[in-house]
Design an enzyme around this catalytic site. Structure first.
Site, PDB file in Angstrom:
ATOM      1  CB  SER A 117      -0.887  -0.004   1.249  1.00 37.26           C
ATOM      2  OG  SER A 117      -1.396   1.288   1.512  1.00 37.26           O
ATOM      3  CE1 TYR A 141      -6.254   4.604  -1.037  1.00 38.25           C
ATOM      4  CE2 TYR A 141      -4.502   4.285   0.550  1.00 38.25           C
ATOM      5  CZ  TYR A 141      -5.781   4.018   0.111  1.00 38.25           C
ATOM      6  OH  TYR A 141      -6.587   3.176   0.828  1.00 38.25           O
ATOM      7  CB  THR A 167      -7.170   2.480  -3.992  1.00 41.33           C
ATOM      8  OG1 THR A 167      -6.473   1.234  -3.873  1.00 41.33           O
ATOM      9  CG2 THR A 167      -8.404   2.440  -3.117  1.00 41.33           C
ATOM     10  CE  LYS A 249      -8.444  -2.799  -2.826  1.00 41.76           C
ATOM     11  NZ  LYS A 249      -8.758  -1.854  -1.754  1.00 41.76           N
ATOM     12  CG  HIS A 273     -11.650   0.546   0.950  1.00 46.90           C
ATOM     13  ND1 HIS A 273     -10.822   1.135   0.024  1.00 46.90           N
ATOM     14  CD2 HIS A 273     -10.962   0.590   2.120  1.00 46.90           C
ATOM     15  CE1 HIS A 273      -9.692   1.514   0.627  1.00 46.90           C
ATOM     16  NE2 HIS A 273      -9.754   1.192   1.888  1.00 46.90           N
TER      17      HIS A 273
HETATM   18  C1  FNR Z   1      -7.695  -1.533   3.997  1.00 46.96           C
HETATM   19  N1  FNR Z   1      -7.884  -1.435   2.616  1.00 46.96           N
HETATM   20  C2  FNR Z   1      -6.989  -0.682   1.871  1.00 46.96           C
HETATM   21  N2  FNR Z   1      -7.129  -0.607   0.519  1.00 46.96           N
HETATM   22  C3  FNR Z   1      -6.240   0.071  -0.241  1.00 46.96           C
HETATM   23  O1  FNR Z   1      -6.385   0.109  -1.452  1.00 46.96           O
HETATM   24  N3  FNR Z   1      -5.178   0.708   0.368  1.00 46.96           N
HETATM   25  C4  FNR Z   1      -4.973   0.691   1.707  1.00 46.96           C
HETATM   26  O2  FNR Z   1      -4.013   1.246   2.210  1.00 46.96           O
HETATM   27  C5  FNR Z   1      -5.932  -0.009   2.503  1.00 46.96           C
HETATM   28  N4  FNR Z   1      -5.794  -0.044   3.858  1.00 46.96           N
HETATM   29  C6  FNR Z   1      -6.649  -0.817   4.624  1.00 46.96           C
HETATM   30  C7  FNR Z   1      -6.455  -0.915   6.001  1.00 46.96           C
HETATM   31  C8  FNR Z   1      -7.267  -1.771   6.758  1.00 46.96           C
HETATM   32  C9  FNR Z   1      -7.008  -1.890   8.232  1.00 46.96           C
HETATM   33  C10 FNR Z   1      -8.280  -2.522   6.131  1.00 46.96           C
HETATM   34  C11 FNR Z   1      -9.125  -3.488   6.913  1.00 46.96           C
HETATM   35  C12 FNR Z   1      -8.504  -2.393   4.775  1.00 46.96           C
HETATM   36  C13 FNR Z   1      -8.942  -2.200   1.929  1.00 46.96           C
HETATM   37  C14 FNR Z   1      -8.437  -3.583   1.526  1.00 46.96           C
HETATM   38  O3  FNR Z   1      -7.515  -3.509   0.478  1.00 46.96           O
HETATM   39  C15 FNR Z   1      -9.587  -4.496   1.034  1.00 46.96           C
HETATM   40  O4  FNR Z   1     -10.318  -3.826   0.029  1.00 46.96           O
HETATM   41  C16 FNR Z   1     -10.540  -4.927   2.133  1.00 46.96           C
HETATM   42  O5  FNR Z   1      -9.884  -5.128   3.358  1.00 46.96           O
HETATM   43  C17 FNR Z   1     -11.212  -6.220   1.693  1.00 46.96           C
HETATM   44  O6  FNR Z   1     -12.182  -6.602   2.554  1.00 46.96           O
HETATM   45  P1  FNR Z   1     -12.006  -7.710   3.737  1.00 46.96           P
HETATM   46  O7  FNR Z   1     -11.304  -8.917   3.150  1.00 46.96           O
HETATM   47  O8  FNR Z   1     -11.211  -7.024   4.791  1.00 46.96           O
HETATM   48  O9  FNR Z   1     -13.414  -7.932   4.107  1.00 46.96           O
END
Ligand code: FNR
Length: 379
Positions: A117, A141, A167, A249, A273
């Site tokens: 990330s 990002y 994203t 995404k 997300h």
């Molecule tokens: C995320 N997610 C996320 N997505 C992204 O594109 N960049 C990021 O930095 C983050 N950071 C992040 C932190 C935390 C603590 C969580 C829980 C989620 C979203 C992540 O990539 C993903 O889309 C979801 O977590 C998928 O869903 P589940 O498997 O957690 O239900």
């Protein structure tokens, strides 16, 4: 590698996702736990993500010689041993002091593709070092400072990341009530700034070195982080920066999936997300069903939000996903057991998926399709 019954060793951590979450709740500090576990608003989208999986039922087939199974997938010209990837998750030091370094080690040990990330607690260069020759993608990002965006992409390319995941659903953070109550953001920002502090363009925008004045660096980051002004036309800018495959995404609308294809994007990730951005959205799985009908295989569709077990992977693939991303489950593994905890979680999901394939009568991912499922409303 993914056999689980034959190890003969009792596992240190629970196998069930729900028990892992419970244990993480007990062990992490409240604010960090809620940042990981929570969703936007009343958490309706987060719950919908799971309800949608429960509505689809697998209808297994018998007597189909499933003694040998092939769960490998091909994405952008490379073959991966299973259709499972690490979702990009930032700020991993909130779960474990070594954060991404630990989860990346697990990914490298298992050769599971890792998506680093932009908001990671360690720089993309450090994470790439740990991943070594294991598959790695970079999640972007898109900053409103275009030079910073370009610089991040160049850095990722330079240290061997093989795809860029942009994203789109987070130009700003969603309405997360627990995080607001806990005033968690200021702490969180400090955990996710590493990639900016290593970025020459970002640092050139500062008057004082971040070592002397981290507060000003954080403040600048909050100003530059997102870019709500982006439109489809801006994708041409990104395309000019890199020849790597680009995936979008956060796609939920079938028209956006079509636009992604028409804009020359290489793939999409259907995702809400993890229900963390807009409260009350369509579940990610329902979006997947519509989008895969629209795209008809023109570009790869990846999927996340709500995958907890092998049967979920099976359902997502049957509904048109080429691969899936795992989010919160590996964060709980990280919180409870570092690298080993992450390895356990990922190995279990893959082993469970392989068993689900066998016991449902399928030996190859290319055979999976919607006729192997029935939606509850049609029973
Ligand atoms: C995320 N997610 C996320 N997505 C992204 O594109 N960049 C990021 O930095 C983050 N950071 C992040 C932190 C935390 C603590 C969580 C829980 C989620 C979203 C992540 O990539 C993903 O889309 C979801 O977590 C998928 O869903 P589940 O498997 O957690 O239900």
């Amino acid at each position: 590698q993914f056999q689980v019954y034959s190890s003969g060793r009792k596992s240190d951590l629970p196998v069930s996702f729900e028990e892992m979450e419970q244990l993480a709740h007990e062990q992490l500090d409240e604010s960090s736990f809620y940042y990981i576990a929570g969703g936007a608003g009343k958490e309706r989208s987060m719950k919908e993500n799971r309800l949608a999986f429960d509505q689809w039922k697998i209808v297994p087939r018998m007597l189909r010689n499933v003694s040998e199974r092939d769960i490998s997938v091909k994405l952008f010209g490379k073959t991966y041993q299973s259709p499972i990837l690490f979702a990009p998750i930032g700020v991993q030091t909130i779960a474990h002091p070594n954060g991404e370094l630990e989860s990346a080690e697990a990914a490298a040990a298992l050769k599971i593709p890792y998506i680093a990330s932009t908001a990671a607690s360690f720089s993309l260069e450090k994470i790439a070092d740990v991943l070594d020759d294991s598959p790695k993608w970079f999640q972007l990002y898109w900053s409103n400072d275009m030079d910073i965006t370009a610089s991040m992409v160049k850095r990722a390319e330079k240290c061997g990341y093989e795809a860029i995941v942009v994203t789109l659903d987070t130009p700003m953070m969603g309405w997360r009530e627990k995080d607001i109550e806990n005033a968690y953001l200021p702490f969180l920002l400090g955990q996710g700034i590493a990639n900016y502090l290593e970025d020459p363009v970002f640092c050139s925008r500062l008057n004082v070195s971040p070592k002397e004045d981290i507060e000003s660096a954080i403040l600048l980051w909050t100003r530059l982080f997102g870019n709500p002004a982006l439109t489809w036309d801006d994708l041409a800018f990104l395309r000019k920066q890199t020849n790597l495959p680009i995936l979008l995404k956060g796609i939920l609308h079938k028209e956006d999936a079509k636009l992604a294809y028409e804009s020359g994007m290489d793939g999409i990730i259907v995702s809400n997300h993890g229900g963390r951005q807009v409260d009350g959205t369509i579940s990610s799985l329902d979006a997947l069903e519509m989008i895969s009908k629209e795209l008809k295989g023109k570009i790869p569709i990846l999927f996340d939000s709500g995958i907890r077990r092998g049967a979920d992977v099976y359902k997502a693939l049957a509904l048109g996903a080429n691969s899936v991303l795992i989010g919160r489950p590996f964060m709980y593994g990280l919180a409870l057991g570092g690298k080993d905890g992450v390895m356990q979680v990922m190995k279990n999901i893959i082993a469970d998926f392989d068993l689900t394939m066998a016991l449902s009568g399928q030996k190859s991912i290319s055979e999976l399709n919607a006729s192997l499922l029935i939606k509850e409303s049609n029973l």
